[in-house]
Motif scaffolding. Sequence first.
Motif, PDB file in Angstrom:
ATOM      1  N   GLU A 220      11.796  50.669  21.960  1.00 30.60           N
ATOM      2  CA  GLU A 220      10.889  50.735  20.808  1.00 30.60           C
ATOM      3  C   GLU A 220       9.929  51.909  20.946  1.00 30.60           C
ATOM      4  OE1 GLU A 220      11.424  47.871  22.495  1.00 30.60           O
ATOM      5  OE2 GLU A 220      12.692  46.880  21.012  1.00 30.60           O
ATOM      6  N   ASP A 221       9.397  52.094  22.164  1.00 30.38           N
ATOM      7  CA  ASP A 221       8.514  53.239  22.408  1.00 30.38           C
ATOM      8  C   ASP A 221       9.217  54.533  22.060  1.00 30.38           C
ATOM      9  OD1 ASP A 221       6.414  51.784  23.369  1.00 30.38           O
ATOM     10  OD2 ASP A 221       6.957  52.002  25.489  1.00 30.38           O
ATOM     11  N   ILE A 222      10.415  54.665  22.615  1.00 35.55           N
ATOM     12  CA  ILE A 222      11.162  55.912  22.467  1.00 35.55           C
ATOM     13  C   ILE A 222      11.478  56.157  20.995  1.00 35.55           C
ATOM     14  CG2 ILE A 222      13.356  57.054  23.048  1.00 35.55           C
ATOM     15  CD1 ILE A 222      11.682  56.813  25.465  1.00 35.55           C
ATOM     16  N   TYR A 223      11.827  55.078  20.308  1.00 34.55           N
ATOM     17  CA  TYR A 223      12.271  55.238  18.924  1.00 34.55           C
ATOM     18  C   TYR A 223      11.095  55.435  17.969  1.00 34.55           C
ATOM     19  CZ  TYR A 223      15.183  54.457  14.802  1.00 34.55           C
ATOM     20  OH  TYR A 223      15.855  54.606  13.630  1.00 34.55           O
ATOM     21  N   TYR A 224      10.082  54.581  18.095  1.00 35.75           N
ATOM     22  CA  TYR A 224       8.973  54.623  17.124  1.00 35.75           C
ATOM     23  C   TYR A 224       7.813  55.495  17.560  1.00 35.75           C
ATOM     24  CZ  TYR A 224      11.291  50.804  14.713  1.00 35.75           C
ATOM     25  OH  TYR A 224      12.200  50.055  14.034  1.00 35.75           O
ATOM     26  N   ARG A 225       7.645  55.660  18.893  1.00 35.20           N
ATOM     27  CA  ARG A 225       6.467  56.389  19.362  1.00 35.20           C
ATOM     28  C   ARG A 225       6.850  57.526  20.313  1.00 35.20           C
ATOM     29  NH1 ARG A 225       5.385  51.168  18.595  1.00 35.20           N
ATOM     30  NH2 ARG A 225       6.142  50.488  20.613  1.00 35.20           N
ATOM     31  N   PRO A 226       7.646  58.478  19.819  1.00 38.33           N
ATOM     32  CA  PRO A 226       8.020  59.611  20.679  1.00 38.33           C
ATOM     33  C   PRO A 226       6.776  60.406  21.051  1.00 38.33           C
ATOM     34  CG  PRO A 226       8.635  60.039  18.403  1.00 38.33           C
ATOM     35  CD  PRO A 226       8.171  58.626  18.452  1.00 38.33           C
ATOM     36  N   GLU A 227       6.740  60.874  22.302  1.00 36.14           N
ATOM     37  CA  GLU A 227       5.558  61.618  22.747  1.00 36.14           C
ATOM     38  C   GLU A 227       5.728  63.120  22.556  1.00 36.14           C
ATOM     39  OE1 GLU A 227       4.944  60.388  26.751  1.00 36.14           O
ATOM     40  OE2 GLU A 227       4.390  58.340  26.158  1.00 36.14           O
ATOM     41  N   VAL A 228       6.959  63.584  22.515  1.00 32.74           N
ATOM     42  CA  VAL A 228       7.206  65.027  22.370  1.00 32.74           C
ATOM     43  C   VAL A 228       8.241  65.235  21.275  1.00 32.74           C
ATOM     44  CG1 VAL A 228       6.597  65.708  24.715  1.00 32.74           C
ATOM     45  CG2 VAL A 228       8.897  64.902  24.230  1.00 32.74           C
ATOM     46  N   PRO A 229       8.220  66.417  20.643  1.00 34.23           N
ATOM     47  CA  PRO A 229       9.172  66.684  19.559  1.00 34.23           C
ATOM     48  C   PRO A 229      10.632  66.497  19.997  1.00 34.23           C
ATOM     49  CG  PRO A 229       7.494  68.386  19.628  1.00 34.23           C
ATOM     50  CD  PRO A 229       7.256  67.508  20.810  1.00 34.23           C
ATOM     51  N   PHE A 230      10.943  66.836  21.282  1.00 35.83           N
ATOM     52  CA  PHE A 230      12.328  66.720  21.723  1.00 35.83           C
ATOM     53  C   PHE A 230      12.831  65.288  21.600  1.00 35.83           C
ATOM     54  CE2 PHE A 230      15.463  65.677  24.924  1.00 35.83           C
ATOM     55  CZ  PHE A 230      16.448  66.600  24.621  1.00 35.83           C
ATOM     56  N   VAL A 231      11.990  64.325  21.998  1.00 33.94           N
ATOM     57  CA  VAL A 231      12.408  62.920  21.941  1.00 33.94           C
ATOM     58  C   VAL A 231      12.589  62.488  20.487  1.00 33.94           C
ATOM     59  CG1 VAL A 231      11.739  60.554  22.505  1.00 33.94           C
ATOM     60  CG2 VAL A 231      11.331  62.390  24.146  1.00 33.94           C
ATOM     61  N   ALA A 232      11.659  62.885  19.656  1.00 37.04           N
ATOM     62  CA  ALA A 232      11.745  62.520  18.236  1.00 37.04           C
ATOM     63  C   ALA A 232      13.036  63.045  17.633  1.00 37.04           C
ATOM     64  CB  ALA A 232      10.549  63.095  17.491  1.00 37.04           C
ATOM     65  N   ASP A 233      13.387  64.262  18.013  1.00 39.26           N
ATOM     66  CA  ASP A 233      14.556  64.898  17.442  1.00 39.26           C
ATOM     67  C   ASP A 233      15.839  64.328  18.046  1.00 39.26           C
ATOM     68  OD1 ASP A 233      15.841  66.881  15.863  1.00 39.26           O
ATOM     69  OD2 ASP A 233      16.264  67.957  17.729  1.00 39.26           O
ATOM     70  N   PHE A 234      15.850  64.127  19.383  1.00 37.12           N
ATOM     71  CA  PHE A 234      17.086  63.726  20.061  1.00 37.12           C
ATOM     72  C   PHE A 234      17.393  62.255  19.845  1.00 37.12           C
ATOM     73  CE2 PHE A 234      19.622  62.429  23.739  1.00 37.12           C
ATOM     74  CZ  PHE A 234      20.662  63.328  23.598  1.00 37.12           C
ATOM     75  N   VAL A 235      16.368  61.407  19.869  1.00 36.06           N
ATOM     76  CA  VAL A 235      16.609  59.980  19.726  1.00 36.06           C
ATOM     77  C   VAL A 235      16.552  59.617  18.248  1.00 36.06           C
ATOM     78  CG1 VAL A 235      15.851  57.689  20.411  1.00 36.06           C
ATOM     79  CG2 VAL A 235      15.577  59.589  21.974  1.00 36.06           C
ATOM     80  N   GLY A 236      17.669  59.488  17.632  1.00 38.69           N
ATOM     81  CA  GLY A 236      17.701  59.019  16.250  1.00 38.69           C
ATOM     82  C   GLY A 236      17.226  60.026  15.236  1.00 38.69           C
ATOM     83  N   SER A 237      17.189  61.283  15.581  1.00 42.06           N
ATOM     84  CA  SER A 237      16.881  62.396  14.682  1.00 42.06           C
ATOM     85  C   SER A 237      15.724  62.120  13.718  1.00 42.06           C
ATOM     86  CB  SER A 237      18.129  62.827  13.903  1.00 42.06           C
ATOM     87  OG  SER A 237      18.759  61.714  13.334  1.00 42.06           O
ATOM     88  N   SER A 238      14.516  61.941  14.278  1.00 39.71           N
ATOM     89  CA  SER A 238      13.315  61.847  13.443  1.00 39.71           C
ATOM     90  C   SER A 238      13.008  63.204  12.831  1.00 39.71           C
ATOM     91  CB  SER A 238      12.111  61.440  14.303  1.00 39.71           C
ATOM     92  OG  SER A 238      11.997  60.059  14.367  1.00 39.71           O
ATOM     93  N   ASN A 239      12.277  63.199  11.741  1.00 38.42           N
ATOM     94  CA  ASN A 239      11.757  64.443  11.196  1.00 38.42           C
ATOM     95  C   ASN A 239      10.571  64.863  12.060  1.00 38.42           C
ATOM     96  OD1 ASN A 239      13.409  64.577   8.763  1.00 38.42           O
ATOM     97  ND2 ASN A 239      12.329  62.688   8.246  1.00 38.42           N
TER      98      ASN A 239
END
Lengths: 326, 268
Positions: A220-239
């Motif tokens: 849940e942390d990784i998916y909803y609360r990414p700490e860095v742009p890389f995680v947001a982008d790599f895990v489930g392709s957040s904007n």
Amino acid sequence: MPSAIRFSGVSRHYGNVKAVDGVDMDIAEGEFFAMLGPSGSGKTTSLRLIAGFEQPTAGDIHIFGHVAQGLPPYKRNVNTVFQDYALFPHLNVRDNVAYGLMVAGQAKAERYRSAERALDMVALGGYGDRKPSALSGGQRQRVALARALVNEPKALLLDEPLGALDLKLREQMQEELKSLQRSLGITFIFVTHDQGEALSMADRVAVFNEGRIVQTGTPEDIYYRPEVPFVADFVGSSNVLPPEIMRDIRGVDAYGALRPEAVRRCDAGHDAWVRNVSFLGASTRVSMQVHGVAMTMLLPRGAEIPAVGSTIQVCWQQDDLHVMSR
Amino acid sequence: MRSDRAPLGLKVAATCGLAFMHLPILLIFVYAFTTEDKSYQWPPPGVTLKWFAVTWGRTDVWEALGLSLQVASISTVIALVLGTLCAAAVSRTRFFGRETISLLVILPIALPGIITGISLRSAFNLADIPFSFWTIVLGHATFCVVVVYNNAVARFRRVSGNLIEASMDLGANSFQTFRYVILPNIATALLAGGMLAFALSFDEVIVTTFTAGQQQTLPIWMLEELVRPRERPVTNVVAMVVVLVTFLPILGAYYLTRGTETVAGQGK
């Protein structure tokens, strides 16, 4: 919970290549831990450092409280399920599974009994006489699992264990691995480049990039609360919204992450120019340009599909726009 | 795109070619049974088995045969150990000069035997090593290693490195890994290489000529016999034995490596 595997500033450099670079991690006993990252991010090298196939060039590795660096693989009470399974082609399934007990000097009858029990556990009872070449990919995977587990390791290492299986088998094995881990209660550490696999199976996930861990946390942390742009982008392709845009719309000087499913159409919001529309079945993905930044939006089934090239209005809840800490 | 029948011309040419290669060998077999012992007269004036008895009674034949078998066995053992170790090093690890070592190992079989022979002889002379049984063995080992190395290196490439890691991971030390994983996977390649090495050593003439002292291996003995016009068919009887002793291992090697990409002597 006591620590199973602990990395303190561990590095593995090959000349100028920093395969693993200053990694700290603490995996608890009984945890299902995923190491997630693109290829070449250091996740497999980290697994090989735990198994003992590689030695760190710096830092300390503790396995169940004991210093591990310098110990060869055969003196560590962890076992590995290899990506290509690495079953011994000249031995039948029973001898493959009993191999670890054989080299440990256990008597034939006894080790064959244990091998049969392990094969039963992975639903392959009665396959003992077959050669690995006579098995399907999914069956080989189970033999590899039984061969590792028969030694009663304190931690099981899995290197892209589901990579070679087709989608349906992969989903089935995900559930089986998860329930196996729960019933055995031992630590499972697995490496994957598939974020869906990591999120659905693991208790905790470490995201690797360029030899370093960029974030560790629950799915849940990784998916909803990414700490860095890389995680947001790599895990489930957040904007990922850059700080320039975030200053304008939120008044903070940091990167922002916005899940595609949190974006929706509205009457008055942000101007969005539609670049592309892809039908995904359960939903439709809309690629668009918002404030000069590429963004995607997932529309649920039944929503009105905008035309490519048109300009629409999009909105999102203030809470859904996650501000990244780094 | 294959036609079922070969054209007549090709058939004739192929038959002639095969006959040219193999009839002389048959001729040798025929003369082993001739009654005439001074010159090879065609057709043989009579047929007899007495030369087998005569050969059986000749101590020089037994000595030469014994020496050849010993030299071939020991060279093969040396080649098996060194060839396997070298193949393992070249295929398992990357190090500076790896390609060079691979080339240097293969070189003796590409070089004419006479070069190997002369260089070994002068080297033995320089080092003041007396020519003996062991200098013959050393000479033979130089090219026997190549055969074993080639067979082993091709097989090593097919044994996935993961198997070795899997074995270590399951608690096997290096010796156990070699014994239970590596050896069973390379055994047929080693057997085939060993047989070829044995056959090569058994009928070697040139290198032996340069590295032997007073000893006579079987091929050398035969050469000497040819100039002496006494009891000639004995040579033919011995030739038959040599053909059998060298042919069987080669046939065996062929069957062992059939169906794999491992070609004996590959990379020569």
